[in-house]
Design an enzyme around this catalytic site. Sequence first.
Site, short mmCIF file in Angstrom:
data_model
loop_
_atom_site.label_atom_id
_atom_site.label_comp_id
_atom_site.label_asym_id
_atom_site.label_seq_id
_atom_site.Cartn_x
_atom_site.Cartn_y
_atom_site.Cartn_z
NE ARG A 1 -10.80 -10.00 -1.68
CZ ARG A 1 -11.20 -9.11 -2.58
NH1 ARG A 1 -11.56 -9.50 -3.80
NH2 ARG A 1 -11.25 -7.84 -2.28
CE LYS B 1 -3.87 -1.86 2.76
NZ LYS B 1 -4.94 -1.69 1.75
N1 BES Z 1 -8.03 -3.78 4.57
C1 BES Z 1 -8.19 -3.41 3.22
C2 BES Z 1 -9.48 -2.64 2.96
C3 BES Z 1 -9.61 -1.28 3.59
C4 BES Z 1 -9.23 -0.15 2.90
C5 BES Z 1 -10.18 -1.13 4.82
C6 BES Z 1 -9.40 1.09 3.45
C7 BES Z 1 -10.35 0.12 5.40
C8 BES Z 1 -9.95 1.24 4.70
C9 BES Z 1 -8.21 -4.65 2.33
O1 BES Z 1 -7.41 -5.69 2.75
C10 BES Z 1 -7.71 -4.24 0.98
O2 BES Z 1 -6.59 -3.84 0.89
N2 BES Z 1 -8.57 -4.37 -0.03
C11 BES Z 1 -8.20 -4.01 -1.36
C12 BES Z 1 -8.74 -5.06 -2.30
C13 BES Z 1 -8.26 -4.94 -3.72
C14 BES Z 1 -6.77 -5.16 -3.77
C15 BES Z 1 -8.98 -5.94 -4.57
C16 BES Z 1 -8.81 -2.65 -1.67
O3 BES Z 1 -9.90 -2.36 -1.21
O4 BES Z 1 -8.14 -1.87 -2.34
MN MN Z 2 -5.45 -5.50 2.04
#
Ligand code: BES
Ligand code: MN
Length: 518
Positions: free
Chosen positions: A365, A291
């Site tokens: 997931r 990230k």
């Molecule tokens: N934990 C994150 C989702 C999240 C983002 C929660 C912002 C709270 C605030 C999750 O694990 C994630 O990174 N999801 C990705 C999925 C994508 C790579 C398909 C996302 O939402 O970008």
């Molecule tokens: Mn994530």
Amino acid sequence: MMRLDLLRSLPGRTDNAVLAFLVPKDNRQRALALRRIHEVVPLPAPVRAGKDFEGKEEETLLLYTDRGGRPQRIILAGLGEFAKRSEPSNRSINLERFRAASAAAAKRAAQANSTAKTLVISVPGGIGGKEKFPSSEEILVGVFEGAALGLYRFDRYLSEKKGKTKLTTIALHPDGFDPGNALKRARVIVSSVTFARDLANAPANEVYPASFAYRVKKTGRKSGFRVTVFDEKKISTLGMGGILAVSAGAREWHPPRFIILEYRGPRPVNEKPVVIVGKGVTFDSGGISLKPSANMAEMKMDMSGAAAVAGTFKAAAELRLPVHLVGVVPLTENMPGGSATKPGDIIRISDGQTVEVDNTDAEGRLILADALSYIRKRYPRGVEAVIDLATLTGACVVALGQYATGMLGTNRKVLDELKKAGEETYERVWELPLYKEYDHLLKSDVADVKNAGGRWAGAITAACFLKKFAGNMPWVHLDIAGTAILEEAAPYAPKGGSGVGVRLLVQYLQNRVGRKNA
Ligand code: BES
Ligand code: MN
Ligand code: ZN
């Protein structure tokens, strides 16, 4: 944490307590309320005339009166305008007014530079007619929740607790009605939400899989539920490839855990268990699909689903709810590193399905897939419901922001029950479609499914992925990414971990119990 209490009568003249009153905005009702207050504490004429205080939402007024030779701090807090019978969710909105006004009163009292230890809130009975209104007990619980949760701060690590309130007790005075079971319920709910908030807000160097499991175990012993902890070896033996893949980069320092919580209340109303599942990523760096660093620190709260499950168990057990409840919580960090899972890797979930890891940041997931597979296998005769809570997608935050939890699932009854509990607690959920047309977005050329669905409908494709592992269990998924991690303060939650899900699920369970017992 605040001590909660009930008072039979308002205290006499004292400088050890701040007195607060909740006042409706409606002219007639406000005049009535002010007149009653004036009987207890002398109000200045302009206030009594409704000039200096209108009773609007969020409005507060701090007054100093001379009560029999002693200074007395009085707070008026506005309840705002009640929702009309014709408005959608009017009952739910009206109850929320009490929580919010109570929180505003508490915050105003905390700001007042007083040495008072107790905030007394007088709660008037019989405001606003019958049908469109919540019960007196609900209102009382709401007022406790608003004040106590509104004063919550995560200040354990602050050497200098600037502006910390001297208040230690919130005491309610139910003015002319029976409090019912409100005190006991409020104490349990407030301490359980606080437990969940503390877990979420604690940094990842304090709360990691092993320490999370330990804390829940300790709480289970005190509150009365069982906790079983699987370590990395056991997880590996069970072939939980999703958890192993996500934890691969963190294995050395913070190995994963898988915990099972169980609570069987007295003469449970459900035969098959109700199962709640929580995403427990104690830190989500994104892994190799790293990230950006802006706001990455928030990802210490990526275990908010797990915290909600833990808080719900604490509450259910302490309330001795007659339910059979099972909790399943996979715990891991998601870190990059030489041993980390890479985009393109193909893994196998414990039910045998293979997954192409297209993006290592879609990790939640993967661990939930193992959790759902475990439940399917462990309860071959079925379960009453499986509800998972997960800070699963940024897409859900884009869609709904912080005021509604995304909800998707395969069982209408459970969806509707959660919708209702959401209205009652104001931890509102909003359903998104789980049409089969979305499924193809997860097709992989090399495995049964891939873990990321591309640019569009991210909250939905995440649920489509989970659906494959829920099989034909009656399953509902709650995406709490926006509601668990608050970017802005809410009326009774500061910025940060909100503890969302605890009040929602406790209400859901309580409603199930109520119906069967009625
Ligand atoms: N934990 C994150 C989702 C999240 C983002 C929660 C912002 C709270 C605030 C999750 O694990 C994630 O990174 N999801 C990705 C999925 C994508 C790579 C398909 C996302 O939402 O970008
Ligand atoms: Mn994530
Ligand atoms: Zn995550």
